[in-house]
Write an enzyme that holds these catalytic residues in place. Structure first.
Site, PDB file in Angstrom:
ATOM      1  N   SER A 142       0.879  -1.178   0.000  1.00 20.03           N
ATOM      2  CA  SER A 142       0.000   0.000   0.000  1.00 20.03           C
ATOM      3  C   SER A 142       0.906   1.215   0.000  1.00 20.03           C
ATOM      4  O   SER A 142       2.100   1.108   0.345  1.00 20.03           O
ATOM      5  CB  SER A 142      -0.847  -0.021   1.278  1.00 20.03           C
ATOM      6  OG  SER A 142      -1.442   1.236   1.512  1.00 20.03           O
ATOM      7  N   TYR A 155      -2.348  -1.244  10.473  1.00 17.64           N
ATOM      8  CA  TYR A 155      -2.294  -1.354   9.007  1.00 17.64           C
ATOM      9  C   TYR A 155      -0.955  -0.837   8.481  1.00 17.64           C
ATOM     10  O   TYR A 155      -0.294  -1.486   7.676  1.00 17.64           O
ATOM     11  CB  TYR A 155      -3.464  -0.562   8.404  1.00 17.64           C
ATOM     12  CG  TYR A 155      -3.648  -0.740   6.912  1.00 17.64           C
ATOM     13  CD1 TYR A 155      -4.399  -1.795   6.398  1.00 17.64           C
ATOM     14  CD2 TYR A 155      -3.079   0.153   6.010  1.00 17.64           C
ATOM     15  CE1 TYR A 155      -4.582  -1.946   5.026  1.00 17.64           C
ATOM     16  CE2 TYR A 155      -3.255   0.008   4.639  1.00 17.64           C
ATOM     17  CZ  TYR A 155      -4.008  -1.044   4.157  1.00 17.64           C
ATOM     18  OH  TYR A 155      -4.181  -1.196   2.799  1.00 17.64           O
TER      19      TYR A 155
HETATM   20  P1  NAD Z   1     -11.529  -6.264  -0.126  1.00 15.24           P
HETATM   21  O1  NAD Z   1     -12.129  -6.158   1.228  1.00 15.24           O
HETATM   22  O2  NAD Z   1     -12.386  -6.000  -1.318  1.00 15.24           O
HETATM   23  O3  NAD Z   1     -10.818  -7.679  -0.303  1.00 15.24           O
HETATM   24  C1  NAD Z   1     -10.119  -8.303   0.751  1.00 15.24           C
HETATM   25  C2  NAD Z   1     -10.052  -9.784   0.489  1.00 15.24           C
HETATM   26  O4  NAD Z   1      -9.371 -10.407   1.579  1.00 15.24           O
HETATM   27  C3  NAD Z   1     -11.432 -10.438   0.398  1.00 15.24           C
HETATM   28  O5  NAD Z   1     -11.414 -11.458  -0.582  1.00 15.24           O
HETATM   29  C4  NAD Z   1     -11.608 -11.057   1.796  1.00 15.24           C
HETATM   30  O6  NAD Z   1     -12.501 -12.164   1.832  1.00 15.24           O
HETATM   31  C5  NAD Z   1     -10.176 -11.484   2.061  1.00 15.24           C
HETATM   32  N1  NAD Z   1      -9.902 -11.739   3.475  1.00 15.24           N
HETATM   33  C6  NAD Z   1     -10.107 -10.930   4.537  1.00 15.24           C
HETATM   34  N2  NAD Z   1      -9.757 -11.573   5.673  1.00 15.24           N
HETATM   35  C7  NAD Z   1      -9.332 -12.807   5.313  1.00 15.24           C
HETATM   36  C8  NAD Z   1      -8.842 -13.939   6.033  1.00 15.24           C
HETATM   37  N3  NAD Z   1      -8.718 -13.943   7.370  1.00 15.24           N
HETATM   38  N4  NAD Z   1      -8.498 -15.040   5.324  1.00 15.24           N
HETATM   39  C9  NAD Z   1      -8.635 -15.091   3.974  1.00 15.24           C
HETATM   40  N5  NAD Z   1      -9.081 -14.044   3.246  1.00 15.24           N
HETATM   41  C10 NAD Z   1      -9.423 -12.924   3.913  1.00 15.24           C
HETATM   42  O7  NAD Z   1     -10.299  -5.227  -0.096  1.00 15.24           O
HETATM   43  P2  NAD Z   1      -9.386  -4.632  -1.273  1.00 15.24           P
HETATM   44  O8  NAD Z   1      -9.622  -3.163  -1.255  1.00 15.24           O
HETATM   45  O9  NAD Z   1      -9.525  -5.376  -2.541  1.00 15.24           O
HETATM   46  O10 NAD Z   1      -7.936  -4.902  -0.648  1.00 15.24           O
HETATM   47  C11 NAD Z   1      -7.092  -5.959  -1.047  1.00 15.24           C
HETATM   48  C12 NAD Z   1      -5.668  -5.644  -0.626  1.00 15.24           C
HETATM   49  O11 NAD Z   1      -5.255  -4.412  -1.211  1.00 15.24           O
HETATM   50  C13 NAD Z   1      -5.480  -5.490   0.887  1.00 15.24           C
HETATM   51  O12 NAD Z   1      -4.250  -6.084   1.278  1.00 15.24           O
HETATM   52  C14 NAD Z   1      -5.433  -3.984   1.069  1.00 15.24           C
HETATM   53  O13 NAD Z   1      -4.698  -3.618   2.209  1.00 15.24           O
HETATM   54  C15 NAD Z   1      -4.726  -3.572  -0.209  1.00 15.24           C
HETATM   55  N6  NAD Z   1      -4.937  -2.176  -0.588  1.00 15.24           N
HETATM   56  C16 NAD Z   1      -6.196  -1.712  -0.855  1.00 15.24           C
HETATM   57  C17 NAD Z   1      -6.363  -0.377  -1.207  1.00 15.24           C
HETATM   58  C18 NAD Z   1      -7.738   0.205  -1.521  1.00 15.24           C
HETATM   59  O14 NAD Z   1      -7.855   1.446  -1.613  1.00 15.24           O
HETATM   60  N7  NAD Z   1      -8.771  -0.580  -1.740  1.00 15.24           N
HETATM   61  C19 NAD Z   1      -5.251   0.468  -1.282  1.00 15.24           C
HETATM   62  C20 NAD Z   1      -3.989  -0.069  -0.996  1.00 15.24           C
HETATM   63  C21 NAD Z   1      -3.840  -1.386  -0.652  1.00 15.24           C
END
Ligand code: NAD
Length: 260
Positions: A142, A155
């Protein structure tokens, strides 16, 4: 060149992870998806990846807080799909609170899911990649792997940890034809982010447009969200031949956030 490779993507039942799964399947990779969610929706996703791209797709329900389930997921990919060539660590959760009130259970869960799970998947996958003589590991970090924001201690600590894990493992496997890189997105337009907008607008008494520009995009110089497809395309690039000599890197895709 990715046709026939086998990819395991954690947290791929929604958002960015689903985007990685779709993009890698479109390249001809067999994929193992993972994450929580509605059983029927996950099965629909699994079947659509298979039918749209003519690849094999398995779902494994491993909880990323449980090392033995993570081990079973990697072993299942090895046994049922025939190996592990690409590992994408992506599962993640968020919790926002000042440190004095930050619940210990939330700290533990974020460190387990956002950081320790990547240690476990990598530890299980590297021997398989070494045996196959090729590997690509992409960790979803991130912008918070590079800079902090208040109220996100767990985080930000986990994402900075992912940066260190990425660099360290990259050095350890540098001569095994395995690369290890991290992607550092700013705000990505996922359903998760989209859903927050009306509530935030209500809570702050501002318009939805103001929430986007003045809250979520406050740090992005471009004033644009990164899209799921752009993050997935970067992962595909990192898995390809042109990225053979890119390893131990943190790839920003944040609209200029961390340039400031
Ligand atoms: P999201 O909530 O849409 O997806 C998260 C995924 O992780 C889902 O499939 C969920 O079921 C899974 N998950 C959560 N807990 C779990 C567990 N204990 N075991 C197995 N699976 C689990 O979120 P996203 O926005 O797609 O984020 C995905 C990644 O990208 C994360 O690591 C997040 O930190 C990172 N990220 C997101 C953003 C953003 O703005 N959306 C920005 C930077 C980084």
């Amino acid at each position: 060149m990715l046709k026939g490779k086998i990819a395991v993507i954690t947290g791929s039942t929604s958002g960015i992870g689903e985007g990685y799964a779709r993009a890698l399947a479109a390249e001809g990779c067999h994929v193992m998806i993972n994450g929580f969610g509605d059983k029927d929706e996950i099965e629909t996703l699994r079947q659509s990846l298979e039918s749209e791209h003519g690849v094999k797709c398995l779902y494994h329900a491993a909880d990323m807080t449980k090392p033995e389930e993570i081990g079973d997921m990697i072993a299942t990919a090895d046994k049922e799909l025939g190996g592990v060539d690409i590992l994408i660590n992506n599962a993640g959760i968020q919790f926002v609170s000042p440190i004095e009130d930050f619940p210990v259970a939330k700290w533990d869960a974020i460190i387990a899911i956002n950081l320790s799970s990547a240690f476990h998947t990598i530890q299980y996958a590297v021997p398989i990649m070494k045996k196959r003589g090729w590997g690509r590991i992409v960790n979803t970090a991130s912008a918070h792997a590079l800079v902090a924001s208040p109220d996100k201690c767990a985080y930000v600590a986990a994402k900075h940890g992912i940066a260190g894990l990425t660099k360290t493992v990259a050095l350890e496997v540098a001569q095994d034809n395995i690369t290890v890189n991290a992607i550092c997105p700013g705000y990505v337009w996922t359903p998760l982010v989209e859903k927050q907008i009306p509530d935030t607008a209500k809570a702050r008494g501002i318009t939805e447009e103001q929430v986007k520009n003045d809250v979520l995009l406050a740090s992005a110089a471009t004033k644009k969200f990164t899209t799921i497809e752009q993050v997935a395309a970067l992962a595909v690039f990192l898995c390809g031949d042109a990225a053979e000599n890119i390893t131990g890197s943190l790839q920003s895709i944040d609209g200029g956030w961390t340039a400031q």
